[in-house]
Design a protein around this motif. Structure first.
Motif, mmCIF file in Angstrom:
data_model
loop_
_atom_site.group_PDB
_atom_site.id
_atom_site.type_symbol
_atom_site.label_atom_id
_atom_site.label_comp_id
_atom_site.label_asym_id
_atom_site.label_seq_id
_atom_site.Cartn_x
_atom_site.Cartn_y
_atom_site.Cartn_z
ATOM 1 N N HIS A 114 0.838 -1.196 0.000
ATOM 2 C CA HIS A 114 0.000 0.000 0.000
ATOM 3 C C HIS A 114 0.872 1.246 0.000
ATOM 4 O O HIS A 114 1.904 1.282 0.679
ATOM 5 C CB HIS A 114 -0.928 0.006 1.219
ATOM 6 C CG HIS A 114 -2.015 -1.024 1.139
ATOM 7 N ND1 HIS A 114 -2.702 -1.478 2.243
ATOM 8 C CD2 HIS A 114 -2.537 -1.693 0.070
ATOM 9 C CE1 HIS A 114 -3.599 -2.379 1.860
ATOM 10 N NE2 HIS A 114 -3.515 -2.527 0.554
ATOM 11 N N SER A 137 -8.267 3.431 -4.090
ATOM 12 C CA SER A 137 -8.888 2.589 -5.113
ATOM 13 C C SER A 137 -7.935 2.340 -6.277
ATOM 14 O O SER A 137 -7.279 3.256 -6.773
ATOM 15 C CB SER A 137 -10.172 3.241 -5.629
ATOM 16 O OG SER A 137 -10.692 2.521 -6.726
ATOM 17 N N ARG A 138 -7.912 1.092 -6.713
ATOM 18 C CA ARG A 138 -7.130 0.728 -7.894
ATOM 19 C C ARG A 138 -7.955 0.895 -9.164
ATOM 20 O O ARG A 138 -7.432 0.707 -10.268
ATOM 21 C CB ARG A 138 -6.673 -0.740 -7.782
ATOM 22 C CG ARG A 138 -5.764 -1.015 -6.609
ATOM 23 C CD ARG A 138 -5.715 -2.501 -6.255
ATOM 24 N NE ARG A 138 -7.001 -2.966 -5.746
ATOM 25 C CZ ARG A 138 -7.216 -4.206 -5.279
ATOM 26 N NH1 ARG A 138 -6.223 -5.077 -5.262
ATOM 27 N NH2 ARG A 138 -8.406 -4.556 -4.842
ATOM 28 N N GLY A 143 -5.607 5.115 -10.826
ATOM 29 C CA GLY A 143 -5.234 3.958 -10.027
ATOM 30 C C GLY A 143 -4.874 2.778 -10.916
ATOM 31 O O GLY A 143 -5.218 2.744 -12.095
ATOM 32 N N SER A 157 -10.214 -10.705 -8.389
ATOM 33 C CA SER A 157 -10.577 -9.478 -7.694
ATOM 34 C C SER A 157 -11.671 -8.731 -8.452
ATOM 35 O O SER A 157 -12.600 -8.180 -7.853
ATOM 36 C CB SER A 157 -9.346 -8.583 -7.529
ATOM 37 O OG SER A 157 -9.679 -7.366 -6.897
ATOM 38 N N ASN A 161 -15.286 -7.861 -6.961
ATOM 39 C CA ASN A 161 -15.779 -6.483 -6.946
ATOM 40 C C ASN A 161 -17.185 -6.401 -7.548
ATOM 41 O O ASN A 161 -18.083 -5.755 -7.010
ATOM 42 C CB ASN A 161 -14.836 -5.575 -7.735
ATOM 43 C CG ASN A 161 -13.604 -5.192 -6.944
ATOM 44 O OD1 ASN A 161 -13.610 -5.222 -5.719
ATOM 45 N ND2 ASN A 161 -12.539 -4.840 -7.635
ATOM 46 N N ASP A 174 -13.774 -0.088 -5.873
ATOM 47 C CA ASP A 174 -12.828 -1.119 -5.454
ATOM 48 C C ASP A 174 -13.147 -1.591 -4.031
ATOM 49 O O ASP A 174 -12.383 -1.362 -3.094
ATOM 50 C CB ASP A 174 -11.404 -0.562 -5.521
ATOM 51 C CG ASP A 174 -10.337 -1.633 -5.387
ATOM 52 O OD1 ASP A 174 -10.692 -2.827 -5.338
ATOM 53 O OD2 ASP A 174 -9.145 -1.277 -5.322
ATOM 54 N N SER A 177 -10.518 -3.327 -1.767
ATOM 55 C CA SER A 177 -9.356 -2.609 -1.246
ATOM 56 C C SER A 177 -9.251 -2.797 0.264
ATOM 57 O O SER A 177 -10.257 -2.809 0.971
ATOM 58 C CB SER A 177 -9.472 -1.117 -1.567
ATOM 59 O OG SER A 177 -8.414 -0.391 -0.954
ATOM 60 N N LYS A 200 -12.081 -8.986 4.264
ATOM 61 C CA LYS A 200 -12.537 -7.790 3.569
ATOM 62 C C LYS A 200 -13.272 -6.853 4.517
ATOM 63 O O LYS A 200 -14.490 -6.691 4.469
ATOM 64 C CB LYS A 200 -13.402 -8.190 2.364
ATOM 65 C CG LYS A 200 -12.636 -9.043 1.360
ATOM 66 C CD LYS A 200 -11.344 -8.359 0.910
ATOM 67 C CE LYS A 200 -10.472 -9.255 0.072
ATOM 68 N NZ LYS A 200 -9.147 -8.641 -0.207
ATOM 69 N N GLU A 217 -13.039 8.412 -2.898
ATOM 70 C CA GLU A 217 -12.076 7.438 -3.420
ATOM 71 C C GLU A 217 -10.888 8.157 -4.045
ATOM 72 O O GLU A 217 -11.059 9.112 -4.810
ATOM 73 C CB GLU A 217 -12.740 6.525 -4.446
ATOM 74 C CG GLU A 217 -13.823 5.633 -3.852
ATOM 75 C CD GLU A 217 -14.336 4.610 -4.846
ATOM 76 O OE1 GLU A 217 -13.791 3.490 -4.881
ATOM 77 O OE2 GLU A 217 -15.275 4.938 -5.591
ATOM 78 N N PHE A 222 -1.200 -0.523 -6.666
ATOM 79 C CA PHE A 222 -0.866 -1.627 -5.775
ATOM 80 C C PHE A 222 0.566 -2.081 -6.069
ATOM 81 O O PHE A 222 0.894 -2.432 -7.202
ATOM 82 C CB PHE A 222 -1.860 -2.767 -6.013
ATOM 83 C CG PHE A 222 -1.929 -3.772 -4.900
ATOM 84 C CD1 PHE A 222 -2.242 -3.382 -3.613
ATOM 85 C CD2 PHE A 222 -1.711 -5.118 -5.151
ATOM 86 C CE1 PHE A 222 -2.343 -4.318 -2.589
ATOM 87 C CE2 PHE A 222 -1.804 -6.055 -4.139
ATOM 88 C CZ PHE A 222 -2.118 -5.654 -2.854
#
Length: 379
Positions: A114, A137-138, A143, A157, A161, A174, A177, A200, A217, A222
């Motif tokens: 992170h 958020s990716r 992101g 992932s 999501n 995300d 996350s 989570k 966000e 990552f």
């Protein structure tokens, strides 16, 4: 004439007269090599912020707790919570947040994946009073998943999501996350609704809030882990679906019960497969085949439950064998009910599957109650 009060400082020269404004929660398991590195990064990033780090360690065998305490002995901004007999990322995060008195709490991994430079930006957003939760958020513009996830994990992932957004009406881009900052008062308010199981915590937090949280966000990339191994394994998938189901049905049943049910569902498949093999290949008569299939399924269920459902009470070493024998013993009543009900139903070989399934389901309720109380009892 009174002398002016002297300001107290710690070894790093930081003011200790004022309480922390921000608590950074670092849940750890086998992160001894990473803890000093992430703390150094926090010191460089949070200059001018009154902050503290709360390391919540699940009794790591690699000495993570000892490393954290050695640092805390000379740095008052570092605290360590060692958890005995409890495991799980969500539970560690909840304990860390509840141990804080700061108005803002952040949760981030200690594995350096992170981006700690996002913390001041998160804090700035919450300070405005316009938001309750800031999420890294990716998926928003800017992101990226980067090198931190394999293609398979990135694909998984994305699916997770999508399910969270559709089933729980979570608007986050995300929800998977694990990097966020929240007003502590909001975390305190939602804590009784959160599950200590699973991984989570953000999804649990947002879904439990029922749309009441004001969310901002922020994009982040990552990063790749430097030391240690990922704590995510294939069994976490079942854990995640258990959380989704628990939240979807309004927490009527616990995540642990749903985990047990999902494992039981896999055991039903194992049971029917074993029953078919015993009937067709071994040529056993039905009662004997059903009994044998029951024990095959029980063995499968025991090891899956030990790895997933009761991972916070996971049996190791000799306790695994003792636990398996105990599991057999306490479920014997369930087996009797299983075989008895199946035998009553079984009259036409064409419906072997229905008889087998009915018997297996009949024993499931007893299996859960008995195993929770005896096989994986709280120490």
């Amino acid at each position: 004439m009174d002398q002016p009060t002297e300001t107290l400082t710690n070894a790093q020269g930081r003011d200790e007269n004022h309480a922390a404004e921000l608590s950074v929660i670092l849940p750890t398991f086998n992160e001894a090599a990473n803890v000093p590195l992430v703390l150094d990064l926090l010191r460089k990033t949070l200059v001018g912020v009154r902050w503290e780090a709360i390391i919540v360690d699940d009794n790591s065998p690699d000495g993570t707790t000892d490393v954290g305490r050695a640092i805390a002995a000379t740095d008052a901004q570092v605290r360590v919570i060692r958890r005995i007999g409890r495991r799980g990322l969500s539970g560690a995060c909840i304990e860390g947040m509840l141990a804080s008195s700061a108005p803002y709490v952040a949760v981030m991994d200690a594995d350096l994946q992170h981006d700690e430079t996002l913390l001041p930006k998160m804090l700035a957003e919450l300070r405005t009073g316009d938001y309750d939760l800031a999420v890294a958020s990716r998926k928003v513009e800017g992101g990226a998943v980067g090198e931190g996830l394999s293609k398979v994990r990135a694909w998984g992932s994305n699916i997770a999501n999508g399910l969270a957004q559709k089933l729980l009406n979570v608007s986050l881009t995300d929800p998977m996350s694990g990097f966020f900052m929240v007003r502590r008062e909001k975390a305190e308010e939602l804590a009784p609704k959160l599950s200590a199981q699973g991984f989570k915590i953000l999804l649990d937090l947002v879904s439990s809030a029922g749309g009441t949280l004001r969310i901002k966000e922020l994009p982040f990339t990552f990063k790749e882990r430097l030391h240690g191994e990922s704590k995510l394994d294939t069994l976490v998938t079942l854990d995640y679906f258990g959380l989704l189901m628990a939240k979807y049905f309004g927490n009527v049943v616990s995540v642990r019960f749903l985990m047990f049910g999902l494992v039981g569902a896999s055991g039903l498949f194992v049971h029917l497969l074993a029953l078919k093999l015993f009937l067709d290949m071994a040529g056993l008569e039905f009662n004997l085949a059903q009994t044998g299939a029951s024990f095959v399924a029980m063995t499968s269920n025991f090891f899956l439950n030990n790895q997933l459902t009761y991972r916070d009470r996971r049996l190791t070493g000799l306790k695994v064998l003792i636990g398996l024998l105990t599991f057999y013993a306490v479920c014997s009543v369930g087996v009797l009910a299983n075989v008895g009900v199946a035998n009553l139903i079984y009259s036409d070989p064409t419906y072997w599957w229905f008889a087998g399934a009915a018997g297996a389901i009949m024993g499931a309720v007893w299996n859960y109650a008995a195993s929770s109380a005896l096989t994986w009892r709280k120490s």
